[in-house]
Design a protein around this motif. Sequence first.
Motif, PDB file in Angstrom:
ATOM      1  N   ARG A 169       0.833  -1.209   0.000  1.00 51.32           N
ATOM      2  CA  ARG A 169       0.000   0.000   0.000  1.00 51.32           C
ATOM      3  C   ARG A 169       0.871   1.265   0.000  1.00 51.32           C
ATOM      4  O   ARG A 169       0.535   2.256  -0.655  1.00 51.32           O
ATOM      5  N   ILE A 170       1.958   1.236   0.757  1.00 55.41           N
ATOM      6  CA  ILE A 170       2.858   2.396   0.761  1.00 55.41           C
ATOM      7  C   ILE A 170       3.476   2.582  -0.617  1.00 55.41           C
ATOM      8  O   ILE A 170       3.533   3.697  -1.153  1.00 55.41           O
ATOM      9  N   ASN A 171       3.951   1.493  -1.214  1.00 56.15           N
ATOM     10  CA  ASN A 171       4.574   1.575  -2.532  1.00 56.15           C
ATOM     11  C   ASN A 171       3.592   2.132  -3.566  1.00 56.15           C
ATOM     12  O   ASN A 171       3.960   2.973  -4.401  1.00 56.15           O
ATOM     13  N   ALA A 172       2.337   1.680  -3.499  1.00 53.58           N
ATOM     14  CA  ALA A 172       1.331   2.161  -4.434  1.00 53.58           C
ATOM     15  C   ALA A 172       1.082   3.656  -4.244  1.00 53.58           C
ATOM     16  O   ALA A 172       0.909   4.408  -5.220  1.00 53.58           O
ATOM     17  N   ALA A 173       1.071   4.113  -2.975  1.00 57.20           N
ATOM     18  CA  ALA A 173       0.858   5.538  -2.700  1.00 57.20           C
ATOM     19  C   ALA A 173       2.021   6.377  -3.214  1.00 57.20           C
ATOM     20  O   ALA A 173       1.810   7.484  -3.747  1.00 57.20           O
ATOM     21  N   VAL A 174       3.237   5.884  -3.078  1.00 62.14           N
ATOM     22  CA  VAL A 174       4.408   6.614  -3.574  1.00 62.14           C
ATOM     23  C   VAL A 174       4.368   6.695  -5.095  1.00 62.14           C
ATOM     24  O   VAL A 174       4.610   7.761  -5.690  1.00 62.14           O
TER      25      VAL A 174
ATOM     26  N   LEU B 263       4.691  13.710   3.397  1.00 67.46           N
ATOM     27  CA  LEU B 263       3.607  12.988   4.033  1.00 67.46           C
ATOM     28  C   LEU B 263       2.983  12.079   2.989  1.00 67.46           C
ATOM     29  O   LEU B 263       2.381  12.545   2.016  1.00 67.46           O
ATOM     30  N   VAL B 264       3.160  10.776   3.162  1.00 71.55           N
ATOM     31  CA  VAL B 264       2.589   9.785   2.259  1.00 71.55           C
ATOM     32  C   VAL B 264       1.305   9.254   2.888  1.00 71.55           C
ATOM     33  O   VAL B 264       1.287   8.906   4.068  1.00 71.55           O
ATOM     34  N   LYS B 265       0.235   9.206   2.101  1.00 74.14           N
ATOM     35  CA  LYS B 265      -1.046   8.709   2.595  1.00 74.14           C
ATOM     36  C   LYS B 265      -1.386   7.407   1.879  1.00 74.14           C
ATOM     37  O   LYS B 265      -1.747   7.407   0.707  1.00 74.14           O
TER      38      LYS B 265
END
Length: 330
Positions: free
Chosen positions: A232-237, A299-301
Amino acid sequence: MTIREKLDVIRNELGGRPEFDPEMWKMLDLTTLKLRNVHGDKLVQRYRDIVTTLLWLRRPSMDNEPISQSHFSTVWWLRMLAQTEAELERRKITDIDVSEGASQERLIPDCEPEMETDFKTWARVSTMDRLLETLTAGEIWFSPAEGFDDPKLNAAQRDDELRRQRSTPGQTLKIVGSKGRSMIPIGDVTYTRQADAYWLSSWSTGPDLRLIDEFQVDACLVVWNPSEFDERINAAVERDLPGWFYASFPIQYVDEYDMVNTERMSVSMTKEFRFARQRELRLGLLASSGAVKPAGGFLVKAGSIEDIASVYDRRGDKVAGSGPDCIRRS
């Protein structure tokens, strides 16, 4: 039980393992005398750091790891301790006072893997309000690495995250001049490596409620499905930060005086062993050459993680999220 008695218990419990060989370790130490040039005060502090960190970290999952797993292995710490004790004995330095840290509290099986390198959970300590924001909105703040060498930060946080040093005993080196003449350095030779700018968010490879006091905060977030969280973090980045690269990795804690070459490891992936009690799992951001680099952080969401994570108070009782009601073992 005194600290010396506790260390003897650990040695006795691991004494039957082929890798546990204090006599061999001391013999190898004699071939290099790698700590011979270390200042007395630094040597004493090194001993304290090894002992306090070993007693803080030691658990069955570390006992199960081979010495090749470096700081993840109890035996690796015992070898470093034995060689440091050998140098102290040569200098006749005895009766070193060591302050023992907070006692370890057993957690539920889901938080205690069989092997230390089996990262079943990720965790982060911070203030309750920030962790609740991470839980409900997936908000993760990435700070510039250069900002961690700030006197305003507490001892658990402050470190130079852009530079790493490695020291080689002068007596093991030979410097050859332009005319072919050789000489032995006086003292140790220290190498410093510099990293390019990067941004990071610091987590742990598992929950440890003692870190709440260590970092002077009041809560702990536990992620029960790290691979899903990572995706999920990778997709947000990829969605919000074009031209940026995301990665997650456990920090390798290293000994400045270890004769094993650690230059193959990036500066961003290593820290001094005195920080090892944090068991850091680092989330990192690196910019491509054309990406716009901010003066501050990001800030990554990643979106709500309430389905795969929980927030706990300092007693280990759940405040919010989908995990167990308590992470302390009853």
